[in-house]
Design an enzyme around this catalytic site. Sequence first.
Site, PDB file in Angstrom:
ATOM      1  N   GLY A  13      36.121  37.754  45.125  1.00 48.59           N
ATOM      2  CA  GLY A  13      37.171  38.648  45.636  1.00 48.59           C
ATOM      3  C   GLY A  13      37.889  38.048  46.836  1.00 48.59           C
ATOM      4  N   GLN A  14      38.830  38.823  47.386  1.00 45.53           N
ATOM      5  CA  GLN A  14      39.619  38.352  48.537  1.00 45.53           C
ATOM      6  C   GLN A  14      38.718  37.919  49.701  1.00 45.53           C
ATOM      7  N   ASP A  15      37.896  38.840  50.193  1.00 42.76           N
ATOM      8  CA  ASP A  15      37.115  38.557  51.405  1.00 42.76           C
ATOM      9  C   ASP A  15      36.030  37.513  51.142  1.00 42.76           C
ATOM     10  N   SER A  90      36.612  48.291  44.474  1.00 42.46           N
ATOM     11  CA  SER A  90      37.205  48.492  45.799  1.00 42.46           C
ATOM     12  C   SER A  90      38.541  49.227  45.777  1.00 42.46           C
ATOM     13  N   THR A 133      34.076  50.787  55.462  1.00 40.37           N
ATOM     14  CA  THR A 133      35.533  50.894  55.374  1.00 40.37           C
ATOM     15  C   THR A 133      36.126  52.033  56.192  1.00 40.37           C
ATOM     16  N   GLU A 135      38.229  53.928  55.091  1.00 41.97           N
ATOM     17  CA  GLU A 135      38.370  55.080  54.184  1.00 41.97           C
ATOM     18  C   GLU A 135      37.331  56.156  54.490  1.00 41.97           C
ATOM     19  N   TYR A 157      35.607  56.644  45.938  1.00 46.50           N
ATOM     20  CA  TYR A 157      35.370  55.356  46.609  1.00 46.50           C
ATOM     21  C   TYR A 157      34.770  55.588  47.997  1.00 46.50           C
ATOM     22  N   LYS A 161      31.015  54.748  49.542  1.00 46.21           N
ATOM     23  CA  LYS A 161      30.833  53.850  50.691  1.00 46.21           C
ATOM     24  C   LYS A 161      30.086  54.562  51.829  1.00 46.21           C
ATOM     25  N   HIS A 187      42.819  45.062  55.236  1.00 50.07           N
ATOM     26  CA  HIS A 187      43.183  43.682  55.531  1.00 50.07           C
ATOM     27  C   HIS A 187      43.649  43.011  54.252  1.00 50.07           C
ATOM     28  N   ARG A 192      45.028  38.921  48.130  1.00 46.77           N
ATOM     29  CA  ARG A 192      44.791  40.336  47.890  1.00 46.77           C
ATOM     30  C   ARG A 192      44.976  40.641  46.404  1.00 46.77           C
TER      31      ARG A 192
HETATM   32  P1  NAP Z   1      37.980  42.722  46.045  1.00 51.45           P
HETATM   33  O1  NAP Z   1      38.987  41.630  46.192  1.00 51.45           O
HETATM   34  O2  NAP Z   1      38.264  43.859  45.130  1.00 51.45           O
HETATM   35  O3  NAP Z   1      36.594  42.031  45.607  1.00 51.45           O
HETATM   36  C1  NAP Z   1      35.518  42.767  45.107  1.00 51.45           C
HETATM   37  C2  NAP Z   1      34.475  41.801  44.595  1.00 51.45           C
HETATM   38  O4  NAP Z   1      33.352  42.560  44.084  1.00 51.45           O
HETATM   39  C3  NAP Z   1      34.926  40.903  43.444  1.00 51.45           C
HETATM   40  O5  NAP Z   1      34.370  39.622  43.636  1.00 51.45           O
HETATM   41  C4  NAP Z   1      34.312  41.566  42.222  1.00 51.45           C
HETATM   42  O6  NAP Z   1      34.101  40.695  41.132  1.00 51.45           O
HETATM   43  C5  NAP Z   1      32.987  42.001  42.818  1.00 51.45           C
HETATM   44  N1  NAP Z   1      32.279  43.040  42.049  1.00 51.45           N
HETATM   45  C6  NAP Z   1      32.758  44.207  41.585  1.00 51.45           C
HETATM   46  N2  NAP Z   1      31.795  44.881  40.941  1.00 51.45           N
HETATM   47  C7  NAP Z   1      30.678  44.118  40.998  1.00 51.45           C
HETATM   48  C8  NAP Z   1      29.347  44.271  40.515  1.00 51.45           C
HETATM   49  N3  NAP Z   1      28.982  45.340  39.818  1.00 51.45           N
HETATM   50  N4  NAP Z   1      28.440  43.294  40.772  1.00 51.45           N
HETATM   51  C9  NAP Z   1      28.817  42.180  41.452  1.00 51.45           C
HETATM   52  N5  NAP Z   1      30.059  41.966  41.927  1.00 51.45           N
HETATM   53  C10 NAP Z   1      30.974  42.935  41.696  1.00 51.45           C
HETATM   54  O7  NAP Z   1      37.643  43.361  47.476  1.00 51.45           O
HETATM   55  P2  NAP Z   1      37.943  42.796  48.950  1.00 51.45           P
HETATM   56  O8  NAP Z   1      39.294  43.264  49.363  1.00 51.45           O
HETATM   57  O9  NAP Z   1      37.587  41.362  49.010  1.00 51.45           O
HETATM   58  O10 NAP Z   1      36.911  43.657  49.805  1.00 51.45           O
HETATM   59  C11 NAP Z   1      35.571  43.207  49.999  1.00 51.45           C
HETATM   60  C12 NAP Z   1      34.691  44.389  50.352  1.00 51.45           C
HETATM   61  O11 NAP Z   1      35.157  45.010  51.545  1.00 51.45           O
HETATM   62  C13 NAP Z   1      34.659  45.502  49.313  1.00 51.45           C
HETATM   63  O12 NAP Z   1      33.356  46.039  49.306  1.00 51.45           O
HETATM   64  C14 NAP Z   1      35.646  46.533  49.822  1.00 51.45           C
HETATM   65  O13 NAP Z   1      35.299  47.816  49.343  1.00 51.45           O
HETATM   66  C15 NAP Z   1      35.428  46.388  51.315  1.00 51.45           C
HETATM   67  N6  NAP Z   1      36.582  46.692  52.167  1.00 51.45           N
HETATM   68  C16 NAP Z   1      37.780  46.094  51.920  1.00 51.45           C
HETATM   69  C17 NAP Z   1      38.853  46.340  52.761  1.00 51.45           C
HETATM   70  C18 NAP Z   1      40.196  45.697  52.529  1.00 51.45           C
HETATM   71  O14 NAP Z   1      41.180  46.163  53.119  1.00 51.45           O
HETATM   72  N7  NAP Z   1      40.272  44.615  51.772  1.00 51.45           N
HETATM   73  C19 NAP Z   1      38.684  47.202  53.869  1.00 51.45           C
HETATM   74  C20 NAP Z   1      37.435  47.773  54.092  1.00 51.45           C
HETATM   75  C21 NAP Z   1      36.385  47.493  53.245  1.00 51.45           C
HETATM   76  P3  NAP Z   1      35.294  40.330  40.088  1.00 51.45           P
HETATM   77  O15 NAP Z   1      36.096  39.248  40.768  1.00 51.45           O
HETATM   78  O16 NAP Z   1      34.572  39.874  38.903  1.00 51.45           O
HETATM   79  O17 NAP Z   1      36.110  41.578  39.903  1.00 51.45           O
HETATM   80  O1  G4F Z   2      46.758  49.213  49.204  1.00 49.98           O
HETATM   81  P1  G4F Z   2      46.030  50.460  48.901  1.00 49.98           P
HETATM   82  O2  G4F Z   2      45.655  50.694  47.478  1.00 49.98           O
HETATM   83  O3  G4F Z   2      44.789  50.504  49.864  1.00 49.98           O
HETATM   84  P2  G4F Z   2      43.830  51.691  50.366  1.00 49.98           P
HETATM   85  O4  G4F Z   2      43.858  52.839  49.445  1.00 49.98           O
HETATM   86  O5  G4F Z   2      44.169  51.948  51.790  1.00 49.98           O
HETATM   87  O6  G4F Z   2      42.395  50.998  50.250  1.00 49.98           O
HETATM   88  C1  G4F Z   2      42.176  49.666  50.707  1.00 49.98           C
HETATM   89  O7  G4F Z   2      41.812  49.702  52.063  1.00 49.98           O
HETATM   90  C2  G4F Z   2      40.567  50.362  52.328  1.00 49.98           C
HETATM   91  C3  G4F Z   2      40.348  50.318  53.847  1.00 49.98           C
HETATM   92  O8  G4F Z   2      40.984  51.416  54.445  1.00 49.98           O
HETATM   93  C4  G4F Z   2      39.463  49.650  51.584  1.00 49.98           C
HETATM   94  F1  G4F Z   2      38.265  50.234  51.860  1.00 49.98           F
HETATM   95  C5  G4F Z   2      39.736  49.691  50.102  1.00 49.98           C
HETATM   96  O9  G4F Z   2      38.723  48.939  49.423  1.00 49.98           O
HETATM   97  C6  G4F Z   2      41.094  49.048  49.826  1.00 49.98           C
HETATM   98  O10 G4F Z   2      40.990  47.681  50.121  1.00 49.98           O
HETATM   99  O11 G4F Z   2      46.918  51.724  49.350  1.00 49.98           O
HETATM  100  C7  G4F Z   2      47.402  51.837  50.661  1.00 49.98           C
HETATM  101  C8  G4F Z   2      48.328  53.046  50.730  1.00 49.98           C
HETATM  102  C9  G4F Z   2      47.721  54.304  50.104  1.00 49.98           C
HETATM  103  O12 G4F Z   2      47.996  55.401  50.923  1.00 49.98           O
HETATM  104  C10 G4F Z   2      48.451  54.461  48.781  1.00 49.98           C
HETATM  105  O13 G4F Z   2      48.583  55.801  48.331  1.00 49.98           O
HETATM  106  O14 G4F Z   2      49.492  52.755  49.947  1.00 49.98           O
HETATM  107  C11 G4F Z   2      49.818  53.883  49.166  1.00 49.98           C
HETATM  108  N1  G4F Z   2      50.598  53.431  48.008  1.00 49.98           N
HETATM  109  C12 G4F Z   2      51.905  53.765  47.793  1.00 49.98           C
HETATM  110  N2  G4F Z   2      52.310  53.231  46.634  1.00 49.98           N
HETATM  111  C13 G4F Z   2      50.175  52.667  46.999  1.00 49.98           C
HETATM  112  C14 G4F Z   2      51.259  52.529  46.127  1.00 49.98           C
HETATM  113  N3  G4F Z   2      48.988  52.081  46.758  1.00 49.98           N
HETATM  114  C15 G4F Z   2      48.855  51.315  45.637  1.00 49.98           C
HETATM  115  N4  G4F Z   2      47.684  50.685  45.408  1.00 49.98           N
HETATM  116  N5  G4F Z   2      49.888  51.170  44.740  1.00 49.98           N
HETATM  117  C16 G4F Z   2      51.111  51.771  44.934  1.00 49.98           C
HETATM  118  O15 G4F Z   2      52.022  51.650  44.114  1.00 49.98           O
END
Ligand code: NAP
Ligand code: G4F
Length: 360
Positions: A13-15, A90, A133, A135, A157, A161, A187, A192
């Site tokens: 994944g991204q992170d 996620s 998160t 969230e 979700y 969490k 982030h 992403r």
């Molecule tokens: P992401 O890009 O969606 O990556 C998720 C990863 O989890 C992918 O490598 C995915 O594999 C793997 N995965 C999903 N289901 C699995 C399973 N059953 N067993 C093993 N691996 C599995 O998410 P991210 O943005 O990097 O975020 C990393 C973590 O931080 C997540 O837990 C997310 O909820 C949390 N988080 C993210 C944000 C954000 O803004 N990015 C903020 C707060 C918390 P595949 O590649 O095969 O799909």
């Molecule tokens: O980019 P989003 O889908 O991210 P969201 O829902 O904030 O969640 C992400 O951040 C969380 C941390 O706060 C992580 F825990 C979680 O794993 C994930 O990485 O949506 C951001 C905002 C939302 O309010 C959504 O309703 O954008 C709004 N939005 C508006 N139009 C949209 C869209 N979101 C998505 N995905 N697609 C749209 O077309």
Amino acid sequence: MKFKKALITGITGQDGSYLAEFLLKKKYIVHGIKRKSSSFNTSRIDHIYENKTYNNKFFLHYGDLLDSNSLTNLISKIQPDEIYNFAAQSHVGVSFQLPNYTSQVNSIGALNLLHAIYDCGLAKKTKFYQASTSELYGEIQETKQSEKTKFYPKSPYATSKLFAYWISKNYRESYEMFASNGILFNHESPRRGETFVTRKITLGLSKIVYGLEKCLYLGNLYSLRDWGHARDYVEMCWKVLQYKKPDDFVIATEKQYSVKFFVEQCFKYLDIKIKWQGKGLKEYAKIVHFDIKKYPLLKKNMKIVKISKNYFRPNEVNNLIGNANKAKRLLKWKPKINIHQLIKEMMDTDLELTRKSNLK
Ligand code: NAP
Ligand code: G4F
């Protein structure tokens, strides 16, 4: 010299991909768990795997958070010093359609990992990072959300969490495990996932500019987020585990912008002037000025952004902004990349990606 060993779940994944790069630069031996998929899912880490410098330093293993045998086997074999649990379903919007699956992976998955550490007799050796998160704050109870703000999750979700957050604390307190939560606000990056809003915007506009799509459809434009850069934030995940004791930390930029602002800044970067018109589901942005030599496929008055009810959620988190004072004070951290630098990097990468795919 003995190198530290890290195990990253969600490495594809991204992170996971940024953290792998970061730890390898710090001379860690990095192990990653990838899950079985019917098509390739390693595009974010192929460049690491192919880099000869990392021969014998970077290892990938099949596993799944829901297959506790795979976790116990890997942990007992690797005996990692640090585990970063990034794996998750996620996507908040998707979690309303897959509530059971999301809960299994995000909640029971975290428990499976923690218990595997315990079962392997590594409770006192292996440090554990849980990807918590913002969230969790959902319906916010305080203007800026800190480690002390009450949680109010608003999606499957977020509730999944919440379990992972508490079970990590529970293993910390029950078994003296070094288990910490990083409560990260949104982030983003060029890596992403394409269905999250920032990437959807930068990729969508790139495709429109190259004539591959005509319009970008979005949901709630008025949602407010605290957006940082993933490359910046993975350093924090590492710092959380280097702190003298297990603890929980908010990581955020402390700045907040709307989805609409993000869209507008992308257009500004592209040097295309737009005008918003209409309200609610009828709101749209049309092009009012652009350089025809630069963008020969665009047309004046073209409706370039429209609203679709498909992208609204049954329950929306409208307003998130973090208070990262604790991390700044104790971990000596502050974010390095601002939203304009983030947009520039994402737009440049997606324009280039689209240009290349258009040549094929
Ligand atoms: P992401 O890009 O969606 O990556 C998720 C990863 O989890 C992918 O490598 C995915 O594999 C793997 N995965 C999903 N289901 C699995 C399973 N059953 N067993 C093993 N691996 C599995 O998410 P991210 O943005 O990097 O975020 C990393 C973590 O931080 C997540 O837990 C997310 O909820 C949390 N988080 C993210 C944000 C954000 O803004 N990015 C903020 C707060 C918390 P595949 O590649 O095969 O799909
Ligand atoms: O980019 P989003 O889908 O991210 P969201 O829902 O904030 O969640 C992400 O951040 C969380 C941390 O706060 C992580 F825990 C979680 O794993 C994930 O990485 O949506 C951001 C905002 C939302 O309010 C959504 O309703 O954008 C709004 N939005 C508006 N139009 C949209 C869209 N979101 C998505 N995905 N697609 C749209 O077309």
